[in-house]
Design an enzyme around this catalytic site. Structure first.
Site, PDB file in Angstrom:
ATOM      1  N   ASN A   1      -5.469   7.579  -8.334  1.00 37.70           N
ATOM      2  CA  ASN A   1      -5.000   6.962  -7.451  1.00 37.70           C
ATOM      3  C   ASN A   1      -5.482   6.847  -6.375  1.00 37.70           C
ATOM      4  O   ASN A   1      -5.238   8.408  -5.356  1.00 37.70           O
ATOM      5  CB  ASN A   1      -3.439   7.804  -8.030  1.00 37.70           C
ATOM      6  CG  ASN A   1      -2.528   6.993  -7.025  1.00 37.70           C
ATOM      7  OD1 ASN A   1      -3.089   5.900  -6.436  1.00 37.70           O
ATOM      8  ND2 ASN A   1      -1.398   6.698  -6.707  1.00 37.70           N
TER       9      ASN A   1
ATOM     10  N   LYS B   1      -4.275   5.772  -3.929  1.00 39.35           N
ATOM     11  CA  LYS B   1      -3.159   5.774  -3.054  1.00 39.35           C
ATOM     12  C   LYS B   1      -3.973   4.558  -1.937  1.00 39.35           C
ATOM     13  O   LYS B   1      -4.480   3.411  -1.930  1.00 39.35           O
ATOM     14  CB  LYS B   1      -3.166   7.000  -2.107  1.00 39.35           C
ATOM     15  CG  LYS B   1      -2.382   7.831  -3.719  1.00 39.35           C
ATOM     16  CD  LYS B   1      -1.649   9.144  -3.303  1.00 39.35           C
ATOM     17  CE  LYS B   1      -1.289   9.510  -4.179  1.00 39.35           C
ATOM     18  NZ  LYS B   1      -0.236  11.046  -4.292  1.00 39.35           N
TER      19      LYS B   1
ATOM     20  N   HIS C   1       5.435   4.635  -8.446  1.00 42.32           N
ATOM     21  CA  HIS C   1       5.259   5.600  -8.335  1.00 42.32           C
ATOM     22  C   HIS C   1       6.259   6.485  -7.756  1.00 42.32           C
ATOM     23  O   HIS C   1       6.951   6.020  -6.923  1.00 42.32           O
ATOM     24  CB  HIS C   1       3.419   5.700  -8.005  1.00 42.32           C
ATOM     25  CG  HIS C   1       3.100   7.224  -7.745  1.00 42.32           C
ATOM     26  ND1 HIS C   1       3.406   7.978  -5.877  1.00 42.32           N
ATOM     27  CD2 HIS C   1       1.956   7.800  -7.337  1.00 42.32           C
ATOM     28  CE1 HIS C   1       2.157   8.529  -6.379  1.00 42.32           C
ATOM     29  NE2 HIS C   1       2.128   8.707  -6.833  1.00 42.32           N
TER      30      HIS C   1
ATOM     31  N   GLU D   1       5.870   8.004  -4.389  1.00 44.22           N
ATOM     32  CA  GLU D   1       5.527   7.032  -3.159  1.00 44.22           C
ATOM     33  C   GLU D   1       6.544   5.894  -2.852  1.00 44.22           C
ATOM     34  O   GLU D   1       7.469   5.624  -1.922  1.00 44.22           O
ATOM     35  CB  GLU D   1       4.886   7.418  -3.080  1.00 44.22           C
ATOM     36  CG  GLU D   1       4.180   8.691  -2.324  1.00 44.22           C
ATOM     37  CD  GLU D   1       2.539   9.147  -2.798  1.00 44.22           C
ATOM     38  OE1 GLU D   1       2.082   8.139  -2.956  1.00 44.22           O
ATOM     39  OE2 GLU D   1       2.053  10.282  -3.538  1.00 44.22           O
TER      40      GLU D   1
ATOM     41  N   GLU E   1       4.507  12.935 -13.385  1.00 43.93           N
ATOM     42  CA  GLU E   1       4.277  13.787 -11.610  1.00 43.93           C
ATOM     43  C   GLU E   1       5.714  14.124 -11.122  1.00 43.93           C
ATOM     44  O   GLU E   1       6.205  13.379 -10.626  1.00 43.93           O
ATOM     45  CB  GLU E   1       3.657  12.594 -11.349  1.00 43.93           C
ATOM     46  CG  GLU E   1       3.045  11.814 -11.929  1.00 43.93           C
ATOM     47  CD  GLU E   1       1.794  11.288 -10.741  1.00 43.93           C
ATOM     48  OE1 GLU E   1       0.810  11.255 -10.269  1.00 43.93           O
ATOM     49  OE2 GLU E   1       2.590  10.467  -9.731  1.00 43.93           O
TER      50      GLU E   1
ATOM     51  N   GLY F   1       0.295  16.520  -4.097  1.00 48.09           N
ATOM     52  CA  GLY F   1      -0.324  16.183  -3.109  1.00 48.09           C
ATOM     53  C   GLY F   1      -0.344  17.831  -2.209  1.00 48.09           C
ATOM     54  O   GLY F   1      -0.320  17.502  -0.810  1.00 48.09           O
TER      55      GLY F   1
ATOM     56  N   SER G   1      -1.433  17.846  -7.870  1.00 50.56           N
ATOM     57  CA  SER G   1      -2.436  18.241  -7.700  1.00 50.56           C
ATOM     58  C   SER G   1      -3.522  18.217  -8.523  1.00 50.56           C
ATOM     59  O   SER G   1      -3.700  19.510  -8.889  1.00 50.56           O
ATOM     60  CB  SER G   1      -1.650  19.527  -6.881  1.00 50.56           C
ATOM     61  OG  SER G   1      -0.919  19.124  -5.976  1.00 50.56           O
TER      62      SER G   1
HETATM   63  P1  PGA Z   1      -2.078  14.417  -6.074  1.00 52.69           P
HETATM   64  O1  PGA Z   1      -1.553  12.839  -6.608  1.00 52.69           O
HETATM   65  O2  PGA Z   1      -2.909  14.470  -7.418  1.00 52.69           O
HETATM   66  O3  PGA Z   1      -3.269  14.354  -4.907  1.00 52.69           O
HETATM   67  O4  PGA Z   1      -1.371  15.674  -5.996  1.00 52.69           O
HETATM   68  C1  PGA Z   1      -1.418  12.254  -7.605  1.00 52.69           C
HETATM   69  C2  PGA Z   1      -0.512  11.194  -7.887  1.00 52.69           C
HETATM   70  O5  PGA Z   1       0.157  10.661  -6.815  1.00 52.69           O
HETATM   71  O6  PGA Z   1      -0.701   9.888  -8.127  1.00 52.69           O
END
Ligand code: PGA
Length: 248
Positions: A9, A11, A94, A96, A166, A172, A212
């Site tokens: 992803n 982003k 997601h 976010e 997630e 993140g 992460s």
């Molecule tokens: P991350 O993000 O691996 O940077 O924690 C995962 C995601 O949001 O899909």
């Protein structure tokens, strides 16, 4: 036996020029016969990305879409547009998007239905906040997200869906969930699918862990019984993604 699926992803990262350079760098590193590999890139990079992965087994995914076919929805992108350019997957819901762009379980459900109507594979994101985990309601909360996401989705469609578990506190932050925490929730999600549909659907659906994930944590996570791969953010923008894909 479920085939693993490992998706990056990206982003809101990389211009189209940078995206193609990264894809060309990653292409040889993510070659594998053992897993489906997907790059979910920003909208403006989708067309060149589809072109750049031609001749490989890598698929391209979008990070969002709208649930209408066309019309007066300024700034939105329809499922038909994605299909037309060769996109195969779409991330839906997601955290976010739920947090910053007011996505709800109901809009997630509408998008999941539309994605299936157009033959796109949705990667449906669910996961609890730190507060919810501390309150001990993780499983209840995630089950509710799953149940609403799959309203009016048939078993045949659900079999082809991908769910990404997630935990928001792990995204993140560098705080990866323990393999036990991740497996507990992924297994509960599979149980929930089996209650909504049947055991065969639950056995077929693929459930990823995200939050992460790094080259160091991938092998332990992805070898859990109910974890069929990962949705990877930060580490998908680096050569490390090759190690995550070839985690064995
Ligand atoms: P991350 O993000 O691996 O940077 O924690 C995962 C995601 O949001 O899909």
């Amino acid at each position: 036996m479920r085939r693993k699926i490992i998706a990056g992803n990206w982003k809101m990262n990389k211009t189209p020029t940078e995206a193609i350079a990264l894809i060309n760098e990653l292409k040889p590193l993510v070659a594998t016969k053992d897993a489906d590999v997907v790059f979910c890139v920003p909208f403006v990079s989708l067309i060149p990305a589809v072109e750049a992965v031609k001749g490989t087994d890598i698929a391209i995914g979008a990070q969002n879409m709208y649930f209408e076919e066309s019309g007066a929805y300024t700034g939105e992108v329809s499922p038909g547009m994605l299909v037309d350019i060769g996109v195969k997957y779409v991330i839906i819901g997601h955290s976010e998007r739920r947090q910053y762009f007011a996505e709800t379980d109901e809009t997630v459900n509408k998008k999941v239905i539309k994605a299936f109507e157009h033959g796109l594979t949705p990667i449906i994101c669910v996961g609890e906040s730190l507060t919810q985990r501390e309150q001990g309601i993780t499983i209840d909360f995630v089950r509710q997200q799953v149940k609403i996401a799959f309203l009016n989705v048939t078993a045949d469609q659900a079999k082809n869906a991908v769910i990404a578990y997630e935990p928001i506190w792990a995204i993140g932050t560098g705080k990866v969930a323990t393999t036990e925490q991740a497996e507990e929730v992924c297994s509960a999600i599979r149980m929930c699918i089996s209650e909504i549909y049947d055991v065969a659907t639950a056995a077929a659906i693929r459930i990823q862990y995200g939050g992460s994930v790094t080259a160091a944590s991938a092998a332990d996570l992805f070898s859990q019984k109910d974890i069929d791969g990962g949705l990877v953010g930060g580490a998908s923008l680096k050569a490390d993604f090759g190690k995550i894909v070839n985690y064995k």
